[in-house]
Design a protein around this motif. Structure first.
Motif: not given
Length: 284
Positions: A82-85, A195-196, A218-219, A237-245
């Motif tokens: 099926g479809p996936v990302r 968190s990563v 997953p997140k 811009i700042t992009v969150p990666i788990g609890e990091f940015r």
């Protein structure tokens, strides 16, 4: 920068075919590069078909796996399940990109397990080191007037890493520069935090800008209240990666001119006319 060490050489060829199995194109892959797939002429693999988005997917190697990730396309990726990302490419598993199919030939059938990572033990009360840099040496680099700096900080704003990315972006060779980000010790940028994910995302240059691509975490990648499968790392811009940015800054290099050095003559010539100098006072 230290060179990355891979457990075994990975030699693979990307195959693109029609639904009837006719091979349309094939390309050898370098495990330290990434490959944009899409309709746009600047992609590494161009598929001129209206069912394919301008930048449809991104293919890269991480920890012995060849991974294909959706890059924010309209149709996404299709598989037998099926479809996936996001999917692992192999000779036994095809992935649909628009109206064509993609798979690998020559890749190792054995996929090594992720080697989990833990923060370094703190010493003398110092905070543990969460972020490590291990980007490959990628050959010749062209000089650039702009420095692109990737900053990794935690949720409190404390900076754990500043990396000059301009040299990576300027390297020559087939495919596109790519920088993997995750918890596993084979990542180019390793963030040792629960968190990563072991492989969380990948950075690559697309359309002259760095983009952050979700690698199936997953997140995922969240920004401005919604999930992104590909987010261009615009300045500011700042992009969150788990609890990091993560953030990318462009800093202009400025070099003040070096003043000329006034060397005294070995044999003074009394007849030589005196010339004013900003580096000599009037008594000289």
């Amino acid at each position: 920068m230290p060179a990355m060490l891979y457990s075994a050489p990975t030699v693979a060829e990307l195959l693109i075919s029609q639904p009837d199995g006719q091979v349309l194109a094939q390309r050898k892959l370098n495990p330290v590069r990434g490959y944009w797939i899409g309709r746009e002429s600047s992609c590494d693999v161009v598929i001129d078909n209206p069912s394919v988005s301008r930048r449809h997917a991104f293919v890269f190697s991480a920890n012995g796996r060849w991974v294909i990730c959706d890059a924010g396309s309209v149709e996404g990726l299709d598989t037998e399940g099926g479809p996936v990302r996001q999917a692992i490419l192999s000779a036994d598993a095809w992935v649909g990109v628009g109206s064509v199919y993609i798979w690998l030939s020559g890749a190792s059938p054995k996929v090594p397990d992720w080697i989990d990572a833990r923060p370094s033990t703190s010493e003398a009360g110092a905070a543990p080191k969460f972020v490590k840099l291990a980007i490959e040496e990628l050959g010749e680099v062209e000089p650039s007037p702009v420095t692109e700096v990737l900053t990794v900080s935690d949720s409190t704003g404390a900076i754990h890493l500043c990396a000059d990315m301009s040299g990576v972006a300027a390297t020559k060779g087939g495919g596109s520069p790519r920088v993997t980000v995750g918890r596993a010790n084979t990542m180019d940028i390793q963030i040792c935090h629960p968190s990563v994910e072991p492989l969380h995302c990948v950075l690559s240059v697309g359309s002259e800008r760095w983009s952050l691509i979700d690698a199936g975490a997953p997140k995922g990648i969240m920004w401005d209240g919604k999930r992104w499968f590909r987010k261009r790392m615009e300045e500011g811009i700042t992009v969150p990666i788990g609890e990091f940015r993560l953030s990318m800054q462009r800093v202009m290099r400025t070099c003040a001119p070096i003043p000329p050095v006034v060397m005294p003559s070995a044999m003074p010539d009394a007849s030589a006319p005196r010339r004013p100098s900003a580096f000599l006072d009037g008594s000289s």
